[in-house]
Design a protein around this motif. Structure first.
Motif, PDB file in Angstrom:
ATOM      1  N   PRO A 647       0.794  -1.237   0.000  1.00  0.00           N
ATOM      2  CA  PRO A 647       0.000   0.000   0.000  1.00  0.00           C
ATOM      3  C   PRO A 647       0.823   1.283   0.000  1.00  0.00           C
ATOM      4  CG  PRO A 647      -0.907  -1.579   1.554  1.00  0.00           C
ATOM      5  CD  PRO A 647       0.408  -2.122   1.104  1.00  0.00           C
ATOM      6  N   ASP A 648       2.075   1.264   0.400  1.00  0.00           N
ATOM      7  CA  ASP A 648       2.906   2.472   0.453  1.00  0.00           C
ATOM      8  C   ASP A 648       4.172   2.234  -0.358  1.00  0.00           C
ATOM      9  OD1 ASP A 648       5.170   4.214   1.964  1.00  0.00           O
ATOM     10  OD2 ASP A 648       3.190   5.157   2.201  1.00  0.00           O
ATOM     11  N   LEU A 649       4.320   2.991  -1.476  1.00  0.00           N
ATOM     12  CA  LEU A 649       5.446   2.742  -2.382  1.00  0.00           C
ATOM     13  C   LEU A 649       6.805   3.032  -1.755  1.00  0.00           C
ATOM     14  CD1 LEU A 649       4.048   3.992  -5.812  1.00  0.00           C
ATOM     15  CD2 LEU A 649       4.247   1.668  -4.941  1.00  0.00           C
ATOM     16  N   PRO A 650       6.986   4.097  -0.991  1.00  0.00           N
ATOM     17  CA  PRO A 650       8.319   4.291  -0.370  1.00  0.00           C
ATOM     18  C   PRO A 650       8.721   3.134   0.541  1.00  0.00           C
ATOM     19  CG  PRO A 650       7.083   6.334  -0.320  1.00  0.00           C
ATOM     20  CD  PRO A 650       6.126   5.287  -0.787  1.00  0.00           C
ATOM     21  N   PHE A 651       7.763   2.672   1.363  1.00  0.00           N
ATOM     22  CA  PHE A 651       8.086   1.531   2.222  1.00  0.00           C
ATOM     23  C   PHE A 651       8.314   0.278   1.395  1.00  0.00           C
ATOM     24  CE2 PHE A 651       6.933   3.955   5.933  1.00  0.00           C
ATOM     25  CZ  PHE A 651       7.660   3.351   6.945  1.00  0.00           C
ATOM     26  N   LEU A 652       7.577   0.140   0.300  1.00  0.00           N
ATOM     27  CA  LEU A 652       7.795  -1.008  -0.571  1.00  0.00           C
ATOM     28  C   LEU A 652       9.196  -0.984  -1.160  1.00  0.00           C
ATOM     29  CD1 LEU A 652       6.749  -3.508  -2.026  1.00  0.00           C
ATOM     30  CD2 LEU A 652       5.794  -2.016  -3.789  1.00  0.00           C
ATOM     31  N   ALA A 653       9.643   0.182  -1.600  1.00  0.00           N
ATOM     32  CA  ALA A 653      11.008   0.274  -2.119  1.00  0.00           C
ATOM     33  C   ALA A 653      12.030  -0.059  -1.040  1.00  0.00           C
ATOM     34  CB  ALA A 653      11.252   1.683  -2.661  1.00  0.00           C
ATOM     35  N   LEU A 654      11.763   0.401   0.209  1.00  0.00           N
ATOM     36  CA  LEU A 654      12.686   0.092   1.307  1.00  0.00           C
ATOM     37  C   LEU A 654      12.726  -1.406   1.584  1.00  0.00           C
ATOM     38  CD1 LEU A 654      14.494   0.913   3.685  1.00  0.00           C
ATOM     39  CD2 LEU A 654      12.401   1.265   5.036  1.00  0.00           C
ATOM     40  N   VAL A 655      11.549  -2.034   1.614  1.00  0.00           N
ATOM     41  CA  VAL A 655      11.505  -3.468   1.884  1.00  0.00           C
ATOM     42  C   VAL A 655      12.196  -4.245   0.770  1.00  0.00           C
ATOM     43  CG1 VAL A 655       9.945  -5.434   2.112  1.00  0.00           C
ATOM     44  CG2 VAL A 655       9.455  -3.313   3.329  1.00  0.00           C
ATOM     45  N   LEU A 656      11.982  -3.842  -0.488  1.00  0.00           N
ATOM     46  CA  LEU A 656      12.638  -4.525  -1.597  1.00  0.00           C
ATOM     47  C   LEU A 656      14.151  -4.377  -1.515  1.00  0.00           C
ATOM     48  CD1 LEU A 656      10.237  -3.563  -4.522  1.00  0.00           C
ATOM     49  CD2 LEU A 656      10.543  -5.826  -3.523  1.00  0.00           C
ATOM     50  N   ALA A 657      14.608  -3.170  -1.153  1.00  0.00           N
ATOM     51  CA  ALA A 657      16.054  -2.960  -1.031  1.00  0.00           C
ATOM     52  C   ALA A 657      16.646  -3.793   0.103  1.00  0.00           C
ATOM     53  CB  ALA A 657      16.345  -1.479  -0.806  1.00  0.00           C
ATOM     54  N   LEU A 658      15.937  -3.850   1.241  1.00  0.00           N
ATOM     55  CA  LEU A 658      16.423  -4.684   2.343  1.00  0.00           C
ATOM     56  C   LEU A 658      16.412  -6.162   1.961  1.00  0.00           C
ATOM     57  CD1 LEU A 658      14.671  -2.921   5.370  1.00  0.00           C
ATOM     58  CD2 LEU A 658      17.072  -2.783   4.705  1.00  0.00           C
ATOM     59  N   GLY A 659      15.386  -6.566   1.225  1.00  0.00           N
ATOM     60  CA  GLY A 659      15.376  -7.947   0.733  1.00  0.00           C
ATOM     61  C   GLY A 659      16.537  -8.217  -0.200  1.00  0.00           C
ATOM     62  N   GLY A 660      16.884  -7.230  -1.038  1.00  0.00           N
ATOM     63  CA  GLY A 660      18.054  -7.393  -1.899  1.00  0.00           C
ATOM     64  C   GLY A 660      19.328  -7.539  -1.099  1.00  0.00           C
TER      65      GLY A 660
END
Length: 842
Positions: A647-660
């Motif tokens: 639901p929140d794109l900035p947090f989604l980008a953060l989660v994807l980066a941490l997953g990376g």
């Protein structure tokens, strides 16, 4: 003399020809026997064997001696004619009796029926002397029908005032005696004796009906008829008589026992249950006496029936007057007591039947408790719709089963625990039990292991249903379920460490099911959720560690031939609780985010703590079989975190980066590098795209090119140091970081400069990939170039298609399909050649 090898081959050929000749002669002989008529006159002379060539039969031999065309033989035609004749005479006799009866006087009617019946009874004797067996059978059947019509006529004329059921009872008894005597007198007739057996099924039953007797009298009438059938089945003359009597015995006996069982179950007091109990015990005695002399299959069935009747009789008296909910615990000990019959000098099939009866009673008792156990386990699923809504007053409220009649299945835990104790004793003393039972019980470790596994499962099920049956409070039920889960896992670890795989696997599954049920039950209250899942995390982790130690200990004994299988079983068993511990950790992480008042997307980074720990744990476990399942479970938790952050794109980008970052950390290990490396690259690039989209960036190249250039430089250095490195590893992330965002921007750009520049860049990259034989450059550049071209040409294609006739596109498509189909093999070879060429690129 020829050489031995040639002589041996010659002899083999000669023997084969002789075998073929003999087979032809046997076929000819069988056909001749089939066409010969029955011996009605002097016997025919046997056929004279014809001389044959010593080695090879004549060529035209098969033609004249082949089988004749299919046609009806004399005997089959005779049977058809006799059957039709007897049927017509029977119909005529019935019509005469029912229709034309009133046109004759009493003496004429009696004389006609008597003469016809006596003639029909006497004719078979004369026909049998002349060898006309089929004709005698037809007239014997006609005589049987006429005797039945005589009985009907006698009732209508001589005793019309007699009751129909009473007269039918007497007539069926008389007919049974007459048919029996007639069949014994003319032993070559096959129909009268089975008819006598069939007629003997009716007298007692019709007598009870005429006397308007109660159900008990009907039961006794059926049982006495079954006893008569049993005697005939054991000592009667001829197979047809015995089979008919056996069918009648089972039919009437089961009907009589069903009547007795119905009365026994519905009896309200012990005196009222005595009469049906006596009938059931008489049925048991009859079944046992018949099974004593019966063949193996029927003997086993008789033993089963005798055992079940005994249990129903004794249990019906003991449970009379009690609450119906406690009937099963009364019948169960009676079924167990049947095993004492193993010491009696019974034949082996009968003893096996008694054992099967005891097992059937126990199985039925266990099945009666299934609804209670199912409600105790599955009722906890309702808490998913009421998470942290507050602790209910009792455990039944948490199960959402207030309307469930808990008073009726109150005996379910008692039944389950009783059977579990009995099976546990059998597991511990199996060898002694086998020695005591003799050949009735099968020996072997598989049966003993099955008994132990069943005892464990039933004991766990009984304790699981106990809180709901007793109506305990919610905290007491949660505590008891948690302790039960820990106990199940303790038993599983002990059994697996000692090599009892059946018991260990069963209790491990029970522990996992109990853990899921306890976890769902704890969702009603916040404190209960933290307490239960923390306990489950510790328990599951401890079980995984203990099983790992057991596997290591078994691995040190690998010179033992059976140690390899034991190690593999322990490794597989270790992975299950390890993955369960990861799931518990993920639930605790989500609960922590909810307790902190974080929204779902804000709690997503907290969820990533779980895959972070699994990455470290995977590095610790290395090549052990549990490492991969644990890491995959952690990856599933990371996927849940990504879904939470959507639901929140900035947090989604953060989660994807941490997953990376986590994937890149996993890629440090050589055994995980291929999969984790590509995953890390994809997550980093996707995080970049999401971040740019969240920032409303319309010119992504300004942000992606500064990343792409260093990434390509690092990739070039990697390729220089390691020429065998893949082009995807070296250049894939850098190229995708710019090409894909630019393609997305160009796709929605109404102007021409960006698509043109992107197409030129993609063309250069594609040509470079083809020139340098680099797979990543060729495929990425080619895909972007194709998509860019489609975007640019799409409006013109739409205009052209709109201007064409409507029939032309389907026609062109058809022509294309025809061309491709005609050159399919060549296109397939070209595609394989292209795939091999691209596959050889780096």
């Amino acid at each position: 003399m020829p050489p031995p090898a040639e002589e041996l081959a010659l002899l083999d050929r000669e023997l084969a020809r002789l075998d073929a000749r003999r087979s032809q002669l046997l076929v000819r002989r069988a056909w001749l026997l089939s066409v010969l008529t029955p011996p009605a006159g002097p016997p025919a002379a046997p056929p004279v064997p014809q001389p044959a060539a010593p080695f090879a039969p004549p060529a035209p031999f098969a033609a004249p001696f082949g089988p004749p065309a299919a046609q009806a033989g004399p005997r089959s035609a005779q049977n058809v004619l006799l059957t039709l004749g007897g049927l017509l005479l029977t119909i005529a006799a019935i019509a005469f009796t029912l229709v034309s009866w009133g046109h004759m006087g009493i003496s004429g009617r009696s004389a006609v029926l008597a003469v016809v019946t006596l003639a029909a009874l006497a004719a078979p004797a004369l026909l049998l002397r002349r060898g006309l067996c089929a004709t005698a059978e037809s007239l014997g059947a006609l005589a049987s029908v006429l005797m039945t019509l005589d009985a009907y006529a006698l009732h209508r004329v001589a005793v019309p005032e007699a009751g129909g059921a009473g007269f039918a009872a007497a007539a069926s008894a008389v007919l049974a005696v007459l048919w029996g005597g007639y069949g014994l007198l003319l032993g070559r007739l096959r129909l009268p004796l089975p008819l006598a057996v069939v007629s003997a099924q009716l007298p007692l039953l019709l007598w009870a009906w005429s006397a308007e007797a109660g159900a008990t009298v009907f039961g006794w009438a059926l049982l006495l008829t079954a006893a008569l059938d049993c005697a005939i089945a054991l000592w009667g003359p001829g197979l047809a008589v015995r089979v008919t009597a056996c069918v009648g015995c089972w039919t009437t006996g089961l009907l009589g026992l069903l009547v007795a069982l119905t009365q026994s179950v519905s009896a309200g007091s012990a005196p009222g249950a005595l009469a049906p109990a006596a009938l059931l015990l008489a049925g048991a005695a009859l079944a046992l006496s018949g099974a004593w002399r019966a063949p193996t299959g029927l003997a086993v069935a008789g033993g089963v029936l005798a055992g079940l009747c005994t249990v129903a009789a004794v249990g019906g008296v003991l449970r009379a007057g009690m609450d119906r909910g406690w009937s099963v615990p009364v019948y169960l000990p009676c079924g167990v007591a049947l095993l004492t019959a193993l010491r009696a000098p019974l034949p082996r099939p009968v003893g096996q039947g008694v054992v099967w009866a005891s097992s059937a009673v126990s199985a039925a008792a266990v099945l009666s408790a299934v609804p209670t156990v199912g409600m105790s386990l599955m009722g906890t699923v309702s808490q998913l719709a009421h998470v942290w809504s507050g602790a209910p007053d009792g455990v039944r409220g948490a199960l959402d089963a207030e309307e469930f009649a808990w008073s009726r299945p109150a005996a379910a835990p008692v039944v389950l625990l009783m059977v579990a104790v009995l099976l546990g004793l059998a597991h511990r003393s199996w060898d002694r039990l086998v020695r005591a039972a003799g050949p009735v019980l099968p020996a072997g470790t598989s049966w003993r292991s099955a008994a132990g596994a069943a005892a464990s499962a039933l004991g766990w099920a009984g304790f699981t249903a106990l809180p709901a049956v007793l109506g305990l409070s919610y905290p007491a039920a949660v505590s008891m379920q948690s302790v039960l889960v820990a106990a199940a896992f303790a038993v599983a670890v002990r059994a697996l460490r000692h090599g009892a795989r059946a018991v260990g696997t069963t209790t491990l599954v029970c522990g996992l099911v109990g853990a899921v049920s306890a976890g769902l039950l704890s969702l009603a209250a916040q404190a209960a959720t933290y307490a239960v899942f923390a306990v489950l995390l510790v328990v599951l982790g401890t079980v995984a560690v203990l099983l790992d130690g057991a596997a290591a200990q078994a691995a040190r004994a690998l010179p033992d031939p059976g140690a390899g299988r034991a190690v593999r079983a322990l490794r597989v068993a270790q992975a299950v609780p390890a993955c369960g511990a990861v799931v518990c950790g993920a639930v605790l992480a989500r609960a922590a985010g909810a307790s902190l008042g974080l929204d779902g997307y804000r709690a997503a980074p907290v969820m990533l703590l779980v895959p972070g720990l699994t990455v470290l744990l995977g590095a610790r476990l290395r090549s052990r079989p549990a490492a991969l399942p644990v890491e995959l479970t952690g990856a599933a938790a990371a996927a849940v975190a990504v879904v939470m952050a959507v639901p929140d794109l900035p947090f989604l980008a953060l989660v994807l980066a941490l997953g990376g970052v986590l994937a890149a950390g996993t890629a440090v290990r050589a055994e995980r590098r291929p999969a984790a490396g590509y995953l890390a690259m994809a997550l980093f690039v996707l995080a970049t795209w999401v971040r740019l989209s969240a920032s409303d960036v319309s010119a992504p190249e300004a942000y992606t090119l500064p990343v792409t250039v260093p990434a390509l430089a690092v990739g070039a250095l990697r390729r220089r140091r390691d020429p065998a490195a893949s082009s995807w590893t070296a250049y894939g992330a850098g190229l995708a970081a710019t090409l894909v965002p630019s393609l997305c921007a160009a796709w929605f750009d109404p102007h021409w400069p960006r698509p043109l520049l992107l197409g030129l860049a993609a063309l250069v990259i594609t040509l470079a990939g083809a020139r340098l034989r680099l797979q990543a450059l060729l495929l990425l550049g080619g895909a972007v170039l194709a998509m860019d071209a489609v975007h640019e040409l799409a409006p013109y294609v739409v205009q052209v298609v709109g201007a064409l006739p409507r029939w032309l596109p389907p026609a062109l498509a058809g022509v294309l399909l025809l061309v491709v189909g005609a050159t399919y093999e060549q296109r397939l070879r070209d595609a394989r050649r292209l795939r091999e060429t691209v596959g050889r690129m780096r």
